[in-house]
Scaffold this active site. Sequence first.
Site, PDB file in Angstrom:
ATOM      1  CB  SER A  75      37.261 -21.780 -23.130  1.00  0.00           C
ATOM      2  OG  SER A  75      36.451 -22.942 -23.128  1.00  0.00           O
ATOM      3  CE1 TYR A 100      39.394 -22.782 -28.456  1.00  0.00           C
ATOM      4  CE2 TYR A 100      38.551 -24.376 -26.869  1.00  0.00           C
ATOM      5  CZ  TYR A 100      38.483 -23.137 -27.476  1.00  0.00           C
ATOM      6  OH  TYR A 100      37.508 -22.244 -27.101  1.00  0.00           O
TER       7      TYR A 100
END
Length: 217
Positions: A75, A100
């Site tokens: 990501s 994350y």
Amino acid sequence: SQAAIRALAGEVTASVPKLDVLLNNAGGMFTERQLTADGIEMTFGFNHLGYFLLTHLLLDALHAAPRGRVINVASDAHKGVALDFDNLQGERGYSGWRAYQRSKLANILFTRELAMRVDPRQVTVNCLHPGFVKSNFGSAATGAFGWALGAAKNLFAIDVKKGAETSVYLCASPEVADVTGQYFVKCKPATPSREAQDAAAGKQLWAVSERLTGIMP
């Protein structure tokens, strides 16, 4: 759990001794610090070590294929963080979003390191940013963050078919048959953050991951 990952790998190799493609796309984000069944911080254990362990267990099957491909869904959220090896599992000052981000950075570092360790004539390894996708990802997030994430999905997220395009491209396109160790956005190579290009961090992460998964060097 690592036991479940090992069981899955056993089922796969028993049924398909030659594996053409492994797309690692399992992950989550947790607003509160949790531990896996193996006692590892959930975000790191799920988002990074899951990729690391399953890929290692399936490498022989990938090598047995005419040209195996490993694709890791990362990501653009990796940008703006570095790995803190003294606090890799967030024991101090846990932030769900930061955890994350770091797990997605780990995905890229793992991709680049694995690409250097396998023969590119047999197995290629790439990763990607799928975009901000309107999926059920993060649906367990609570509080203000969960509300904000849901609102952002409704306003800005792309549909899941669009979000899968770069993954499918890397899995199947002949255009990338000889490409390895790269980060893709919208089906094109892109430059990840400086931290994601840190070869020393990649090697250190690899050594830590071997220890935490019991994979012998």
